[in-house]
Design a protein around this motif. Sequence first.
Motif, PDB file in Angstrom:
ATOM      1  N   PRO B  11      17.763   7.553   7.847  1.00 22.52           N
ATOM      2  CA  PRO B  11      17.779   7.678   8.663  1.00 22.52           C
ATOM      3  C   PRO B  11      15.906   7.155   9.333  1.00 22.52           C
ATOM      4  CG  PRO B  11      18.670   9.676   8.780  1.00 22.52           C
ATOM      5  CD  PRO B  11      17.908   8.900   6.863  1.00 22.52           C
ATOM      6  N   VAL B  12      15.192   8.395   8.572  1.00 23.03           N
ATOM      7  CA  VAL B  12      14.181   7.887   9.432  1.00 23.03           C
ATOM      8  C   VAL B  12      13.434   6.490   9.088  1.00 23.03           C
ATOM      9  CG1 VAL B  12      11.482   8.509   8.812  1.00 23.03           C
ATOM     10  CG2 VAL B  12      13.035  10.647   8.804  1.00 23.03           C
ATOM     11  N   LEU B  14      15.126   3.899   8.721  1.00 23.21           N
ATOM     12  CA  LEU B  14      16.027   2.983  10.021  1.00 23.21           C
ATOM     13  C   LEU B  14      15.091   2.921  11.338  1.00 23.21           C
ATOM     14  CD1 LEU B  14      19.219   3.165   8.590  1.00 23.21           C
ATOM     15  CD2 LEU B  14      17.866   1.263   8.139  1.00 23.21           C
ATOM     16  N   SER B  15      15.181   4.277  11.377  1.00 26.25           N
ATOM     17  CA  SER B  15      14.197   4.255  12.861  1.00 26.25           C
ATOM     18  C   SER B  15      12.670   3.210  13.205  1.00 26.25           C
ATOM     19  CB  SER B  15      14.402   5.964  13.900  1.00 26.25           C
ATOM     20  OG  SER B  15      13.731   6.931  12.160  1.00 26.25           O
ATOM     21  N   GLY B  16      11.618   3.619  11.747  1.00 27.18           N
ATOM     22  CA  GLY B  16      10.607   3.293  11.846  1.00 27.18           C
ATOM     23  C   GLY B  16      10.885   1.863  12.175  1.00 27.18           C
ATOM     24  N   GLY B  18      13.507   0.189  13.074  1.00 25.26           N
ATOM     25  CA  GLY B  18      13.888  -0.382  14.561  1.00 25.26           C
ATOM     26  C   GLY B  18      12.616  -0.435  15.239  1.00 25.26           C
ATOM     27  N   VAL B  19      11.610   0.621  15.446  1.00 25.59           N
ATOM     28  CA  VAL B  19      10.478  -0.285  16.408  1.00 25.59           C
ATOM     29  C   VAL B  19      10.268  -0.851  15.732  1.00 25.59           C
ATOM     30  CG1 VAL B  19       8.607   1.482  17.181  1.00 25.59           C
ATOM     31  CG2 VAL B  19      10.854   2.938  16.872  1.00 25.59           C
ATOM     32  N   THR B  20       9.745  -1.124  14.671  1.00 25.92           N
ATOM     33  CA  THR B  20       8.788  -1.981  14.215  1.00 25.92           C
ATOM     34  C   THR B  20       9.087  -2.816  14.539  1.00 25.92           C
ATOM     35  OG1 THR B  20       8.158  -1.030  12.146  1.00 25.92           O
ATOM     36  CG2 THR B  20       7.843  -2.967  12.064  1.00 25.92           C
ATOM     37  N   VAL B 102       7.880   2.126   8.856  1.00 24.60           N
ATOM     38  CA  VAL B 102       8.009   3.692   9.178  1.00 24.60           C
ATOM     39  C   VAL B 102       5.888   3.724   9.619  1.00 24.60           C
ATOM     40  CG1 VAL B 102       7.729   5.701   8.346  1.00 24.60           C
ATOM     41  CG2 VAL B 102       9.790   4.749   8.119  1.00 24.60           C
ATOM     42  N   MET B 105       4.994   1.734  12.004  1.00 29.20           N
ATOM     43  CA  MET B 105       5.164   2.355  13.143  1.00 29.20           C
ATOM     44  C   MET B 105       4.340   3.208  13.200  1.00 29.20           C
ATOM     45  SD  MET B 105       8.181   4.895  14.633  1.00 29.20           S
ATOM     46  CE  MET B 105       8.508   5.594  13.212  1.00 29.20           C
ATOM     47  N   SER B 152       7.171  12.151  10.653  1.00 26.48           N
ATOM     48  CA  SER B 152       8.012  11.805   9.818  1.00 26.48           C
ATOM     49  C   SER B 152       7.501  12.268   8.328  1.00 26.48           C
ATOM     50  CB  SER B 152       7.013  10.377   8.612  1.00 26.48           C
ATOM     51  OG  SER B 152       6.387   9.757   9.648  1.00 26.48           O
TER      52      SER B 152
END
Lengths: 179, 199
Positions: B11-12, B14-16, B18-20, B102, B105, B152
Amino acid sequence: MRKGIFLFCFLLLLSSSLFAHRVNVFAYKEGDKICLEGYFSDGTPARDSKVEVYNQEGRKILEGKTNEKGEFAFPVPQGKGDLKIVLLASMGHRAETSISIGGGLPLQTEKAERVEAKKLGGNEIEKIVEVSVEKAMKPVIKMIEEENRRLRLTDILGGIGYILGLAGVALYFLSRGKK
Amino acid sequence: MHISEGILSAPVLLSGAGVTMVGTALGLRGMKEEKIPRTALLSSAFFVASLVHVPVGPSSAHLILNGLVGILLGWAAFPAILLGLTLQAALFQFGGLTTLGVNTMNMALPAVICYFLFHVWVKNKSPALAGIAGFLAGFLGVLLSGLMVALSLVFTGEYFRQVARLVIIVHLPIMFIEGVVTGFIVVFLRKVKPEILEG
């Protein structure tokens, strides 16, 4: 632009004597122990870092922390196969290595050496061997280190080349699109 | 600052990523032709800067320059830093390919924040004020990155305050060095090439 290039060369100069930042772990067998050393690529030991040891099946069998010098040692566990050793240094640095245990050959030669050593006078011979091996290895290790260093400079220049090349490609396509 | 592979959970990561992705898209969309050489130059500066090491007690830290990249590029800091980090991962094994999102980001978001906080100030008529704004951008860029790294790592079971304190203590000299470097570069650019600060 000239000033930019100047700044660039300045950074390059600074970096020429410097090192990549990552943590390394190096494991070796010494008698009935497995020793490992963790260090950052500029040579500082990875002290007080968590060590995890996994067996062939991927099960965690051991956990510990490195000492002040970044070293950690544990007795050779039962069983055969590759041990995976993971070093978790602070701030998200991680390195892993593997070492095989219980394989017939290395252990046997070790035993043979032991027997021989006892006949010839015990620890002294062992020490002599150790010292001479270290001596013989030094130029080799140095060579490898130098090799690593040289590669790094080409890597740096290569990376910059990639970036400038990509910018060139982007500009080329943009300028074509205009016409 | 580079988080290695195999530490963070999916999850970490993937969210990184996504933001990137969003940041990079925004950066690329806003990038005009004349901004490309500048982006490339700062991307290479970022790429090289992390080889400059500063020994700090038991550990060592390196320059990041994300504050500088931020105030000069705005959202384009995302593609610039992503490219720099990709090459660092491929050539030096800093961080890793799976943690690219990540890591980008963590370094590019503070850069963009510095842009919005300081880009008006670095254009200020008074060189002293502009220099101070540059200093603050360099300083804050590293500080925020450190906090984001700590954040993170929280999800891996490390305690936020513990990691944050460590990251920040180790990077304290870096914050000052980057502050000074960024401040000087801003003052210097204002003199020789003021239009670069307009972007």
